[in-house]
Each structure stands twice: as C-alpha cells, then as structure tokens.
Design an enzyme around this catalytic site. Structure first.
Site, short mmCIF file in Angstrom:
data_model
loop_
_atom_site.label_atom_id
_atom_site.label_comp_id
_atom_site.label_asym_id
_atom_site.label_seq_id
_atom_site.Cartn_x
_atom_site.Cartn_y
_atom_site.Cartn_z
N ARG A 1 -1.94 0.92 -7.38
CA ARG A 1 -1.11 1.01 -6.18
C ARG A 1 0.35 0.66 -6.41
NH1 ARG A 1 -5.25 -1.72 -1.76
NH2 ARG A 1 -6.62 0.08 -1.56
N ARG B 1 -3.87 -6.32 -7.42
CA ARG B 1 -5.26 -6.14 -6.96
C ARG B 1 -5.70 -4.69 -7.13
NH1 ARG B 1 -7.95 -4.55 -1.86
NH2 ARG B 1 -5.92 -3.82 -1.18
N HIS C 1 0.75 -4.88 2.17
CA HIS C 1 -0.67 -4.69 2.42
C HIS C 1 -1.56 -5.86 2.03
CE1 HIS C 1 -4.33 -2.43 3.06
NE2 HIS C 1 -4.71 -2.56 1.80
N HIS D 1 0.86 -1.19 0.00
CA HIS D 1 0.00 0.00 0.00
C HIS D 1 0.89 1.24 0.00
CE1 HIS D 1 -3.13 2.87 0.92
NE2 HIS D 1 -4.03 1.91 0.78
#
Length: 531
Positions: free
Chosen positions: A286, A382, A347, A240
């Site tokens: 991200r 993701r 993360h 993250h």
C-alpha cells in the site's frame, strides 16, 4: 456515586475488544466500554478480509515471508510467526460464532471458504464476507457479547484517564481502573478493575483525510502515554491508496480486494501508471501504491486518479463487491461500466503502545490489543488483512494471560471520585472545533505521505503551542467527549511528529525527501518514545 468494580475493564468494542471479552466472560466479570454505539469501530468498516493460511498450495512460511517483506526490516520475526501460526484457529473460532464468510462450491460438491488475494500476498489467503467482512465480524461478535451474562456493556462511555497506584501516591505503577465520562448523562464514573485492556483502535482521525470513522482519535495511545507506557513506531501511518473521491462521500473505502481481483489504476486519459513505479503494479504494498498516486496527482495537478474494474463481468463485480457497487451507484458511478475516482487517505496506525507476546504493556495490569498496540507484527508497513488477524490472535493471547493470573490478583482498593469542583462549563466551544481542524490540516500538509524535516519542524512548533492551549482549556472547563478527543489527538500528533523526526531514513510508510534511502545501521531499530 460509588465506583463500579469488575475483573477486567475492556476499553473499545471492535474485533479485538469483543473477541477478548467473549474469551474471558465465562471465567471473569467483564465490562466493555464503547465511546459511542457498541459496533462503531474501525472493524465495522473493514471491507477486505482476514489473512490466514487455509489453501493447500499456501504455507505458514510463505505468509511469514510476505509479512516480513512488507514490514521493510522492522517486523519482529517471532511475533509474525506467532500471529500467522494461529490464523486458521482464529478463523475457525469466528465460524463457530456464526460469521458468514463467503463460500464457494468444492469439486466434491461441498463448500469451502473463498479466498481472495490482496497487495503484498503471494497467495490467495484472505477470508472475507463479500466486501463487508468487518460488518459481518462485528455484528456477529456484538450479538454474542450482548447475550453473554458475564459481560456488562457501557455504550457512550469515553475514558478520561487511567488510574494507577503511582498516581495515588504509591510506588507501584499498577493500573487500578479508569475515570470515564458517561457522555449521555454527562457524568464522570469511576471504574475499578484488576486488569484493564486497551482495545480502542488507531489514530487516523489526526489527519484531514481518512477512511476511519470519527471515533479513531488515538485515545488508547494517549491515555497509555499519560499513564507512563512507552509507545513505538508512531511515524508509520498507513495511507490507504484508494478511497472514493466524491464531494458527497466521506472517504468511503474502496477495498484492496478490487485491485486483487484485477482492478487497474489509471490516469484521466485512461493510461496505466503503476508499472512505472513497481513491477508488481496494482498489487504492490500500500505504501508504494499510495506514493505513486500522490506523485501522479502532484505531477499533473489533479484531484484524483481512477480505479477501473469494469473489464470484469458485471455479475462478478456485483457479487464480489456489493457494498462498493451499491454506494458508488448511489453517487452516480456504475463501477461495472465506469472507473472509480480515488485518492489516498490515512487508514492505519502501525505503531502504538508497546506490548509483548501476552499483550502486556509497561504498566502492570494494563494490556493493549489491536490497532492501539505495537506488537512487532507490522514493522514499517502493515500488509493487507493482517490487522484483523492481529486483533483476534492477541485477544486470545491477552485472555490466556489474564485468566492465568486472575485469581492471584486482589481487587483494587476504593478509588477517589472525580473532582470537578474547580471547573466550570465552557462558554467558548469554538476553541475545541478550531483546534481540532488546525491539527488535522497541518498533519495532512506537513506529516503526510511525503515528509521533510522542514515540514516536520513546522508541525512540531504548532503542536507544542496547541498542546499548551488545550491543557489550559482542559484545566478550566468540564470535560466533554469533544474535549477529551482533542486532548488525545494533540498527544498523538506530537508522538507521530517526534517519531518521524527521529527516523533519518525512508523506510516502509515513512518517506522523507531529506533521507530518501535506508539508514546504514543494521538491523534497523524501532522508534521508541518514553514518557
């Protein structure tokens, strides 16, 4: 002690585990195991929200396309369509169970769910409960779980290993139950079940810096691997980009939604830098944002960068991000006036136990749902807020599959009790804490945001030595929760390293200086490891 028998044993108590248990409980005897308190999970700390197509200007096809782009060529298109198509249905299911999502007033005087936008999404499609969505979802599901007579809750129960027919000398690999440490009573219990579901979350605690709670030690991945299940794509660890950097804060997450609502990433002198890395700026996926921050920190030799949303009205900030505002204010940072110091942190685990559309693993009777599983949804990266959606959809898929064949599956036989007659209490617990720290530090240094073959080989040599040392320790001393987590952590570390070494390219979350481009083979393949 006689074994405890249930139709379904659910290992884990986040959104995936509890929603699955609730879908099963009217028709089956369900046990839910939680390693600590029932609500302690990654779900509890999820701030952003759940992605779902609810706006008239949005579409299923757009959500699918955004997910495929973020996944960098490794998503399974059929899985993506399956998950995205059930988004509204799963949100409605949560609303029916009282999850207090944030609403706004409609033009006709009514109310509808407020939708925000996060990185990688081309539309506003993230349903949220202010900036504490996971807390709202988890506490609502917890209340229903505790109230349901068909669900037995076992808190502070840590799974040691799965029991399969093959381990007991049979030919079938079918799962029959699990050995479980009651960490409060310090006793090992034997659970029998027709079906076992892994819903134990991810493995980001394998890294020194993480947004995850302490329980995220990859337990489900490790025990499935030891039982003979394949794992896939373990090299894809999402970092993250924006965790709070403060000496008195333990990697407090600063939600993606802050950037979605106009937050800008700045250097200490106030200059923006994201446009130099991606035309989407702060709303790039991200992995792009995390690498950009990592690059600037290393280039300048600084400890952090800054995320500034103070140009928004103060009331807007307080109403949209009350949890973040309050926590930062406790630490002397007024985000309505000051930028937030941030750093990347591990993360999310995109890979995991390989499953099909029914959440089935390679082992008959064993299912995996949520972050512990590799379903094909995320591919190499993701997209924000697709993870809670995946938990809900695959919990539904698993429940339907389990219930379809539940009556045809006989009760498992009586199982041998746990034998600890040859072990003693440890007199050198320092070995556990030392090895835990060593794994997390070399994983951060050598298997982090930017990798090289040389760094990965260094990490592999260390993990092989530690694995031997931990196995010897495990064989001589009585199990504790810390020892079980360490045993799982070293397995997960090795799986990540070996997967990263196999991928001779940079794709999605796996970036290596030795292979900065994409591999030529088309289509790209998954990294599948076989026990």
């Amino acid at each position: 002690m006689s074994s405890l028998a249930y139709d379904v044993l659910v290992i884990g108590s986040g959104a995936a585990g509890l929603s699955l248990a609730l879908r099963l409980a009217d028709h089956a005897r369900v046990a839910v195991l939680s390693k600590t308190a029932l609500t302690e999970s990654n779900t509890l700390y999820a701030q952003g929200g759940i992605s779902a197509v609810l706006d008239e200007g949005d579409s299923i096809e757009s959500h699918i396309q955004d997910t495929l782009v973020a996944g960098a060529g490794l998503c399974d298109p059929e899985t993506v369509r399956l998950v995205v198509s059930h988004g509204k249905e799963c949100i409605d299911w949560l609303v029916e169970r009282g999850v207090p999502f944030t609403e706004v007033e409609s033009e006709n005087g009514g109310h509808h769910l407020h939708l925000t936008r996060e990185g990688g999404h081309t539309h506003r499609r993230v349903v949220h409960a202010a900036d504490a969505t996971g807390l709202a979802v988890e506490t609502s599901l917890e209340q229903h779980t505790r109230a349901h007579p068909g669900i037995a809750v076992f808190e502070y129960h840590n799974v040691i290993d799965l029991i399969t027919a093959k381990k007991l000398g049979g030919r079938e690999p079918r799962v029959l139950g699990a050995y479980v440490l009651d960490s409060q009573a310090q006793k090992v219990k034997t659970f029998r079940a027709r079906h076992v579901v892994l819903a134990s979350g991810g493995a980001s605690k394998v890294y020194l810096y993480t947004s995850n709670p302490d329980i995220a030690t990859g337990d489900g991945i490790a025990i499935a691997w030891r039982a003979g299940a394949r794992v896939a794509n373990m090299e894809f660890i999402q970092f993250h980009p924006t965790c709070l950097f403060h000496p008195h804060a333990r990697s407090f997450l600063i939600s993606e939604a802050v950037r979605g609502e106009g937050g800008r990433l700045l250097l200490a002198d106030g200059s923006p830098f994201m446009p130099r890395f991606d035309p989407r700026g702060e709303l790039a996926p991200r992995d792009v944002v995390a690498r950009a921050i990592d690059h600037e920190m290393k280039r300048l030799g600084v400890d952090c960068v800054f995320l500034d949303v103070s140009h928004q009205p103060a009331e807007f900030i307080k109403s949209h991000f009350p949890t973040i505002y309050a926590r930062c204010l406790e630490l002397g940072i007024d985000i309505t006036r000051q930028p937030i110091p941030v750093v990347p942190a591990a993360h999310y685990t995109c890979g995991g136990v390989l499953t099909d559309h029914g959440a089935r693993t390679d082992i008959p009777g064993l299912y995996a749902v949520g972050e512990v599983a590799c379903t094909g949804l995320h591919g190499a990266n993701r997209m924000a807020s697709n993870s809670l959606l995946e938990c809900l959809v695959f919990a539904k898929q698993a429940a339907e599959d389990i219930l379809q064949g539940l009556q045809d599956q006989p009760n498992p036989p009586e199982l041998p009790e746990w034998d600890e007659s040859q072990v003693t209490d440890s007199d050198e617990e320092v070995v556990v804490s030392h090895n835990w720290d060593e794994i997390r530090r070399f994983m951060w240094d050598y298997v982090g945001i930017v990798r090289t073959d040389k760094r990965l080989q260094r990490a592999l040599r260390r993990v092989e030595l530690l694995k031997q040392e931990i196995a010897e320790y495990y064989g001589n001393f009585r199990v504790t929760s810390d020892l079980l987590e360490l045993r799982n952590l070293v397995i997960v570390a090795e799986l990540i390293i070996r997967s990263a070494l196999l991928r001779k390219e940079s794709r999605g979350l796996h970036f290596t200086l030795d292979y900065p481009g994409l591999e030529e083979r088309k289509p790209p393949g998954n990294t599948i490891l076989v026990p």
